[in-house]
Design an enzyme around this catalytic site. Structure first.
Site, PDB file in Angstrom:
ATOM      1  N   LYS A  78     -18.159 -16.942   2.564  1.00  0.00           N
ATOM      2  CA  LYS A  78     -19.605 -16.846   2.753  1.00  0.00           C
ATOM      3  C   LYS A  78     -20.364 -16.267   1.574  1.00  0.00           C
ATOM      4  O   LYS A  78     -19.943 -15.258   0.996  1.00  0.00           O
ATOM      5  CB  LYS A  78     -19.880 -15.950   3.954  1.00  0.00           C
ATOM      6  CG  LYS A  78     -19.464 -16.549   5.274  1.00  0.00           C
ATOM      7  CD  LYS A  78     -19.916 -15.591   6.334  1.00  0.00           C
ATOM      8  CE  LYS A  78     -19.589 -16.031   7.711  1.00  0.00           C
ATOM      9  NZ  LYS A  78     -19.773 -14.888   8.624  1.00  0.00           N
ATOM     10  N   GLY A 104      -9.137  -8.598  -0.685  1.00  0.00           N
ATOM     11  CA  GLY A 104      -7.939  -8.896   0.084  1.00  0.00           C
ATOM     12  C   GLY A 104      -7.360 -10.280  -0.110  1.00  0.00           C
ATOM     13  O   GLY A 104      -6.183 -10.423  -0.420  1.00  0.00           O
ATOM     14  N   GLY A 106     -12.677  -4.144   0.397  1.00  0.00           N
ATOM     15  CA  GLY A 106     -14.083  -3.775   0.572  1.00  0.00           C
ATOM     16  C   GLY A 106     -14.515  -2.700  -0.411  1.00  0.00           C
ATOM     17  O   GLY A 106     -15.632  -2.730  -0.936  1.00  0.00           O
ATOM     18  N   ARG A 132       0.824  -1.216   0.000  1.00  0.00           N
ATOM     19  CA  ARG A 132       0.000   0.000   0.000  1.00  0.00           C
ATOM     20  C   ARG A 132       0.858   1.265   0.000  1.00  0.00           C
ATOM     21  O   ARG A 132       0.494   2.256  -0.631  1.00  0.00           O
ATOM     22  CB  ARG A 132      -0.922  -0.002   1.207  1.00  0.00           C
ATOM     23  CG  ARG A 132      -2.043  -0.998   1.038  1.00  0.00           C
ATOM     24  CD  ARG A 132      -2.891  -1.078   2.264  1.00  0.00           C
ATOM     25  NE  ARG A 132      -4.095  -1.826   1.975  1.00  0.00           N
ATOM     26  CZ  ARG A 132      -4.875  -2.369   2.903  1.00  0.00           C
ATOM     27  NH1 ARG A 132      -4.564  -2.237   4.178  1.00  0.00           N
ATOM     28  NH2 ARG A 132      -5.944  -3.027   2.571  1.00  0.00           N
TER      29      ARG A 132
HETATM   30  P1  AMP Z   1     -13.505 -13.994   1.960  1.00  0.00           P
HETATM   31  O1  AMP Z   1     -12.883 -13.059   2.968  1.00  0.00           O
HETATM   32  O2  AMP Z   1     -15.001 -14.090   2.047  1.00  0.00           O
HETATM   33  O3  AMP Z   1     -12.998 -13.763   0.563  1.00  0.00           O
HETATM   34  O4  AMP Z   1     -13.064 -15.442   2.401  1.00  0.00           O
HETATM   35  C1  AMP Z   1     -11.732 -15.849   2.421  1.00  0.00           C
HETATM   36  C2  AMP Z   1     -11.602 -16.990   3.353  1.00  0.00           C
HETATM   37  O5  AMP Z   1     -12.420 -18.058   2.929  1.00  0.00           O
HETATM   38  C3  AMP Z   1     -10.193 -17.528   3.388  1.00  0.00           C
HETATM   39  O6  AMP Z   1      -9.662 -17.301   4.662  1.00  0.00           O
HETATM   40  C4  AMP Z   1     -10.361 -19.002   3.104  1.00  0.00           C
HETATM   41  O7  AMP Z   1      -9.602 -19.825   3.958  1.00  0.00           O
HETATM   42  C5  AMP Z   1     -11.833 -19.244   3.355  1.00  0.00           C
HETATM   43  N1  AMP Z   1     -12.346 -20.399   2.601  1.00  0.00           N
HETATM   44  C6  AMP Z   1     -12.231 -20.614   1.287  1.00  0.00           C
HETATM   45  N2  AMP Z   1     -12.764 -21.804   0.948  1.00  0.00           N
HETATM   46  C7  AMP Z   1     -13.223 -22.365   2.091  1.00  0.00           C
HETATM   47  C8  AMP Z   1     -13.865 -23.602   2.394  1.00  0.00           C
HETATM   48  N3  AMP Z   1     -14.130 -24.485   1.435  1.00  0.00           N
HETATM   49  N4  AMP Z   1     -14.195 -23.847   3.683  1.00  0.00           N
HETATM   50  C9  AMP Z   1     -13.917 -22.944   4.636  1.00  0.00           C
HETATM   51  N5  AMP Z   1     -13.311 -21.750   4.409  1.00  0.00           N
HETATM   52  C10 AMP Z   1     -12.970 -21.458   3.155  1.00  0.00           C
END
Ligand code: AMP
Length: 400
Positions: A202, A358, A381, A31
């Site tokens: 999620k 990120g 974000g 950054r």
């Molecule tokens: P996000 O911040 O929503 O982009 O999510 C990223 C996080 O999702 C990372 O820390 C990954 O470890 C987690 N992640 C990705 N795939 C899976 C999965 N199949 N089960 C649990 N966590 C996951």
């Protein structure tokens, strides 16, 4: 950047929210480096730069008596590295506004930098407080916003301050401009086929993004933990995989909307499964709709890697947000790496690729492929909200 900086003082909102280790050493200066073209432009054109940024979340991690933990969150930790990167004299101001800041700003010479203390030490920052913003504005002649990473926050230093500078006395920095330009390359008249890859933990975090993407992409690849909510919604058995029960209907609606709009929705046919959420868990490969009880999908499987890669390599514009699996653990990083490789190969062959958010950015950096991506966004974000079609207050404020 078009304004005249000779003998002017520019108040520059940068995003210097860099990670520090326990010894207060910067562990990733991306950054800071990203803001250098703007800072150097101001200095080399005879101006002086007054830099302001937040660092961490001092309001969330206070000392036992409720006061700010200055030692942990002070911008002073960045001074030496900033001098190295900029090659300029850096003065540190231990406050953001007030008598000392006014004096130091007034004494600043052309070609020099004044780094203000963490903007979030001031309670007015997150409230977007007008009095605080006005005091900041009085330090300089020109306001430059180069902090795309915080453009989705209506804070005093990112948004409110802009109202105290008339048109012709404020502009975006190079980083901000290129973030906006590159995101618009995907949103406005992209070369087709346009493929979006969405992953991460999620569905609930990415609902708006998925809904919006279905309106204009040709292909939508969904991987990561969120894919299992789709699998379950389609009647699959997903064992102990991540699932959001209350989003099952929504997943079905998204599948229906994709069908209606003729968008090809790709979900991982198979998964790398584990008997535990741990780096040393036992692993196997399974059909994503047929995961045994006691096991969970932690990465996309070999068939999915191949299918996703083929679609990515056939695309002319690619947008990627979110990892395909738990890439932080080597055993579950293959899917994310395969996607990173496919995006890099497509880009080599002439596609435009944008990676934002990120975790996918750190995955791309980790794989050493960031140089082969057209644009790697610095704003997690903020990029998500921009792509969702929301107005970002930090951008809108500059247009007023
Ligand atoms: P996000 O911040 O929503 O982009 O999510 C990223 C996080 O999702 C990372 O820390 C990954 O470890 C987690 N992640 C990705 N795939 C899976 C999965 N199949 N089960 C649990 N966590 C996951």
């Amino acid at each position: 950047m078009t304004l005249e900086y000779s003998d002017k003082k520019a108040l520059v909102r940068v995003d210097f929210n860099v990670p520090l280790n326990a010894d207060h050493v910067i562990t990733d200066d991306t950054r800071m480096r990203a803001a250098m073209p703007t800072i150097k432009h101001i200095l080399s054109n005879g101006g002086a730069a007054i830099l302001m940024s937040h660092l961490g979340r001092p309001g969330k991690k206070t000392l036992p008596d409720g006061s700010i933990d200055v030692d942990t969150f002070t911008m002073r930790h960045l001074v030496d590295h900033l001098e190295k990167l900029s090659g300029a004299k850096v003065h540190f101001c231990p406050v953001t506004v007030g008598e000392q800041a006014t004096k130091m700003a007034a004494n600043l010479n052309p070609g020099e930098i004044l780094l203000l203390e963490n903007t979030r030490f001031n309670p007015g920052e997150k409230k977007g407080d007008e009095a605080f913003a006005k005091q900041l504005s009085e330090l300089a002649d020109i306001y430059v916003n180069d902090a795309f990473g915080t453009a989705h926050r209506a804070h005093a230093s990112t948004t409110t301050v802009a109202q105290f500078f008339p048109k012709g006395k404020k502009e975006f920095g190079f980083l901000m401009n290129s973030e906006i330009e590159n995101a618009n390359k995907v949103l406005n008249d992209p070369q087709r086929p346009l493929t979006a890859i969405v992953g991460g933990a999620k569905v609930s975090d990415k609902i708006l993004l998925l809904e919006r993407l279905i309106d204009f992409v040709d292909k939508l690849i969904v991987g990561g933990g969120m894919a299992y909510t789709f699998m379950k919604a389609a009647g699959g058995s997903i064992g102990n995989s991540l699932v959001e029960e209350e989003k099952l209907d929504l997943a079905n609606q998204l599948i229906a909307k994709a069908n209606e709009k003729g968008v090809e929705l790709l979900l991982p046919a198979d998964s790398i499964i584990a008997d535990n959420f741990a780096a040393d868990a036992n692993t196997d490969t399974a059909d994503s709709k047929n995961i045994p009880d006691g096991w969970m999908g932690l990465d996309i499987g070999p068939k999915a890697r191949q299918a996703f890669s083929a679609v990515i390599k056939g695309s002319k514009t690619i947008l990627w947000n979110g990892p395909m699996g738990v890439f932080e653990m080597e055993a579950f990083a293959q899917g994310t790496l395969a996607v990173a490789n496919a995006v890099a190969e497509a880009t080599d062959a002439g596609a435009f690729s944008l990676v934002g958010g990120g975790d996918s950015v750190s995955a791309v950096n980790k794989s050493g492929l960031s140089d082969r991506i057209s644009f790697v966004s610095t704003g997690g974000g903020a990029m998500l909200e921009f792509l969702e079609g929301k107005d970002l207050p930090g951008i809108t404020a500059m247009e007023a």
